[in-house]
Design a protein around this motif. Structure first.
Motif, mmCIF file in Angstrom:
data_model
loop_
_atom_site.group_PDB
_atom_site.id
_atom_site.type_symbol
_atom_site.label_atom_id
_atom_site.label_comp_id
_atom_site.label_asym_id
_atom_site.label_seq_id
_atom_site.Cartn_x
_atom_site.Cartn_y
_atom_site.Cartn_z
ATOM 1 N N ASP A 111 0.972 -1.538 -0.226
ATOM 2 C CA ASP A 111 0.220 0.060 0.317
ATOM 3 C C ASP A 111 0.685 1.484 0.306
ATOM 4 N N VAL A 112 1.881 1.204 0.873
ATOM 5 C CA VAL A 112 3.128 2.359 0.930
ATOM 6 C C VAL A 112 4.696 2.200 0.852
ATOM 7 N N ILE A 113 5.522 2.625 0.523
ATOM 8 C CA ILE A 113 6.836 2.798 0.810
ATOM 9 C C ILE A 113 6.910 2.850 1.703
ATOM 10 N N VAL A 114 7.991 3.385 2.401
ATOM 11 C CA VAL A 114 8.214 4.300 3.560
ATOM 12 C C VAL A 114 9.999 4.473 3.342
ATOM 13 N N VAL A 115 9.821 5.010 2.838
ATOM 14 C CA VAL A 115 12.027 5.482 2.773
ATOM 15 C C VAL A 115 12.132 6.554 3.077
ATOM 16 N N GLY A 116 13.422 6.460 4.469
ATOM 17 C CA GLY A 116 14.651 7.831 5.081
ATOM 18 C C GLY A 116 14.661 8.654 3.931
ATOM 19 N N VAL A 152 10.483 9.896 5.456
ATOM 20 C CA VAL A 152 10.458 10.043 6.948
ATOM 21 C C VAL A 152 12.088 11.430 6.803
ATOM 22 N N SER A 153 11.462 12.285 7.284
ATOM 23 C CA SER A 153 12.295 13.563 7.234
ATOM 24 C C SER A 153 12.139 14.272 8.247
ATOM 25 N N ALA A 154 13.162 14.228 9.018
ATOM 26 C CA ALA A 154 12.562 15.515 10.593
ATOM 27 C C ALA A 154 12.633 16.800 10.000
ATOM 28 N N GLY A 177 7.822 14.905 13.189
ATOM 29 C CA GLY A 177 7.789 15.616 13.653
ATOM 30 C C GLY A 177 7.014 17.042 13.595
ATOM 31 N N ALA A 178 6.305 17.148 15.382
ATOM 32 C CA ALA A 178 5.798 18.084 15.664
ATOM 33 C C ALA A 178 6.483 19.752 15.462
ATOM 34 N N ARG A 202 11.550 16.297 17.265
ATOM 35 C CA ARG A 202 11.907 16.965 15.444
ATOM 36 C C ARG A 202 11.208 15.269 14.696
ATOM 37 N N GLY A 203 12.047 14.294 15.031
ATOM 38 C CA GLY A 203 11.556 13.081 14.446
ATOM 39 C C GLY A 203 10.198 11.980 14.711
#
Length: 289
Positions: A111-116, A152-154, A177-178, A202-203
């Protein structure tokens, strides 16, 4: 490609196109149970090119529990014999044609590909594409034509002019992150990305990120790393499955392993589900014990 594990009569029948010669049966509680004969094993080891449908069946996600689907997070990584996850910053030099077929199949199932974010930069990520070979299966499973990419990014220091953000078939997600800078959040949303808060700081918090994706209807999760992100997911105990390609290469140097970052208190045990081989490359699938 050939299946090395598990070797069963069913495997042998699939690889030989029928019932293996020499196959026997035994009685067990009134049920005829096939014996795994030498002919069965030999047939299972036949080296041939697998169809995409066969690869999809071999890597199918677990069947969801009715009315209570839970997210299933699998990783797909490649490593050399001496533990390098990349060569000169990229995974492509240590990959192969068979590895890329499996790579594409795993993407088509997700459904989704999670990558840094760093992997997005290093590997020049583009939007996932719809593939005609998987269109009917994705539609039947209630999936979008292609998987979403979740970056995924801070810091959100990303190039939002790239096609990954401006012209994906399915809107790109950004997990952060918030404490992320409001200006960067606004820039991401202006480019067409969907920002998902998955942490108080942050992350991201890995468990929260998995829950957030599931809340958006994404329960078949795939991460392609990089090593730092995979290390975070492992340390948080949210990884359910590891698909690992072992490349028959030696690179030496100081390349990263497939996972880095924080360690776990006690090494986590995974069990081998299947093992395929082609041209010296081994394709292992492991699940949490």
């Amino acid at each position: 490609m050939r299946r090395l594990f598990p070797v069963t009569d069913e495997t042998a029948a699939q690889t030989s196109g029928g019932t293996p010669e020499g196959e026997g049966t035994r009685e067990a509680a009134g049920t005829r149970v096939p014996d795994v004969s030498e002919a069965s094993v030999a047939a299972a080891l036949v080296d041939r090119e697998w169809s995409l449908a066969e690869l999809a069946a071999a890597y199918a996600y677990p069947e969801p529990v009715p009315d209570a689907p839970r997210p299933w997070l699998r990783a797909n990584m490649v490593s050399t014999l001496d533990g390098a996850a990349q060569h000169e910053g990229r995974s492509q030099p240590i990959s192969s044609a068979a590895d890329m077929r499996i790579f594409g199949t795993l993407r088509a199932l997700a459904d989704v590909i999670v990558v840094g974010a760093e992997t997005v930069r290093q590997e020049a990520y583009r939007p996932a594409r719809a593939r005609a070979e998987f269109a009917a299966a994705r539609k039947a499973a209630g999936q979008a034509p292609a998987p979403a990419i979740a970056v995924v990014s801070a810091s959100l220091e990303l190039d939002f002019s790239l096609p990954l953000y401006t012209s994906p078939l399915v809107p790109t997600l950004i997990l952060t992150g918030a404490a992320a800078a409001p200006g960067r959040i606004a820039a991401a949303e202006k480019a067409g990305a969907t920002v998902v808060m998955a942490g108080e700081g942050r992350g991201i918090e890995p468990a929260r990120a998995v829950r957030a994706l599931a809340g958006l209807g994404h329960t078949r999760l795939l991460t392609e790393g990089g090593p730092r992100l995979l290390g975070q997911l492992i340390a948080a105990g949210v990884l359910d499955e590891m698909c690992l390609t072992l490349s028959p290469m030696l690179t030496a140097g100081d390349a990263q392993r497939v996972a880095g970052g924080p360690s776990v208190d006690v090494p986590r045990r995974f069990e081998l589900v299947s093992l395929l081989e082609e041209a010296g490359f081994l394709f292992g699938r492991y699940r949490r014990s």
